[in-house]
Design an enzyme around this catalytic site. Structure first.
Site, short mmCIF file in Angstrom:
data_model
loop_
_atom_site.label_atom_id
_atom_site.label_comp_id
_atom_site.label_asym_id
_atom_site.label_seq_id
_atom_site.Cartn_x
_atom_site.Cartn_y
_atom_site.Cartn_z
N LYS A 149 -4.15 15.73 -8.14
CA LYS A 149 -3.49 15.58 -9.44
C LYS A 149 -2.77 16.88 -9.84
CE LYS A 149 -4.39 11.26 -10.29
NZ LYS A 149 -3.32 10.26 -10.40
N SER A 186 -3.85 13.44 -14.51
CA SER A 186 -5.23 13.38 -15.03
C SER A 186 -5.59 14.74 -15.64
CB SER A 186 -6.19 13.09 -13.88
OG SER A 186 -7.52 13.31 -14.28
N TYR A 213 -9.89 15.21 -5.57
CA TYR A 213 -9.10 14.46 -6.55
C TYR A 213 -8.30 15.41 -7.43
CZ TYR A 213 -8.12 11.39 -10.58
OH TYR A 213 -7.50 10.68 -11.60
N ASP A 237 0.88 -1.18 0.00
CA ASP A 237 0.00 0.00 0.00
C ASP A 237 0.91 1.23 0.00
OD1 ASP A 237 -1.60 2.16 0.72
OD2 ASP A 237 -2.82 1.00 2.11
#
Ligand SMILES: NC(=O)c1ccc[n+]([C@@H]2O[C@H](COP(=O)([O-])OP(=O)(O)OC[C@H]3O[C@@H](n4cnc5c(N)ncnc54)[C@H](OP(=O)(O)O)[C@@H]3O)[C@@H](O)[C@H]2O)c1
Length: 181
Positions: free
Chosen positions: A157, A140, A153, A63
């Site tokens: 990014k 992204s 999110y 992880d």
């Protein structure tokens, strides 16, 4: 292109873009370390790679949001191959969340998409300097476009984009370069 003497770590290799990346590099004969948390899915991707290349990739259940796991990824790769040429920082999570949602969602995405990627890169850099290797950070379009509700999110990014630029400048004198997808 022949990658038969290249060692590549791919995070998030158990599905999606990371798995496709693994299959592609297997076809180019690279020596692979495939990283993800889901052991079964990781094993399936490794078996597909082996069918293509005839060589079994190293699979590492880890992880990247856990500091010790990042150290183990580099250590196990070094023990198996002795070197590292490319780090593909692909592992990432997307949970739809805006400013009003629970901060734990934000924390989770930062821990993986930003801090985990940063930590693993730190530990890989000494090896990449030796080989004048490469780092690929999978970002992204959300890093530059406003898409709702992707506030948390998108922030991770955008941070990754800036990490890519800053680290490229920092590492360029050592002969290591980063690129971004
Ligand atoms: N698909 C898109 O349209 C798109 C667009 C732009 C950017 N991206 C980016 O592309 C990357 C891959 O996305 P994808 O679409 O292929 O998604 P995906 O199929 O959900 O793959 C994500 C991968 O990351 C791994 N992962 C997640 N958290 C992890 C952690 N803490 N430690 C280790 N591995 C972890 C997952 O494996 P386990 O669950 O087994 O750990 C999985 O292999 C991500 O960074 C994503 O943000 C995707």
């Amino acid at each position: 292109m022949d990658f038969s003497n290249k060692v590549i770590i791919i995070t998030g290799a158990s599905s999606g873009i990371g798995a496709s990346c693994a299959l592609h590099f297997a076809a180019l004969r690279a020596k692979l370390s495939l990283v993800a948390r889901n052991v079964d899915k990781l094993r399936n991707v490794a078996e597909e790679c082996e069918k293509i290349s005839g060589t079994k990739p190293l699979t590492i259940a880890a992880d990247i949001s856990v500091e010790e796991d990042n150290a183990r990824i580099i250590q196990e790769t070094a023990e198996r191959y002795g070197t590292l040429d490319v780090l593909v920082n692909n592992a990432g999570i997307l949970t739809l969340a805006g400013c009003l949602d629970n901060i734990k969602i934000f924390d989770q995405m930062v821990a993986t998409n930003v801090r985990g990627t940063y930590l693993l890169t730190q530990k890989a850099i000494p090896y990449l300097i030796e080989t004048k290797g490469n780092i690929i950070n999978v970002s992204s379009v959300a890093s530059q476009s406003v898409i709702s509700p992707m506030t948390a999110y998108s922030m991770t990014k955008a941070a990754l984009d800036m990490f890519t630029k800053c680290a490229a400048l920092e590492l360029a004198p050592k002969g290591s370069f980063q690129s971004k997808n």
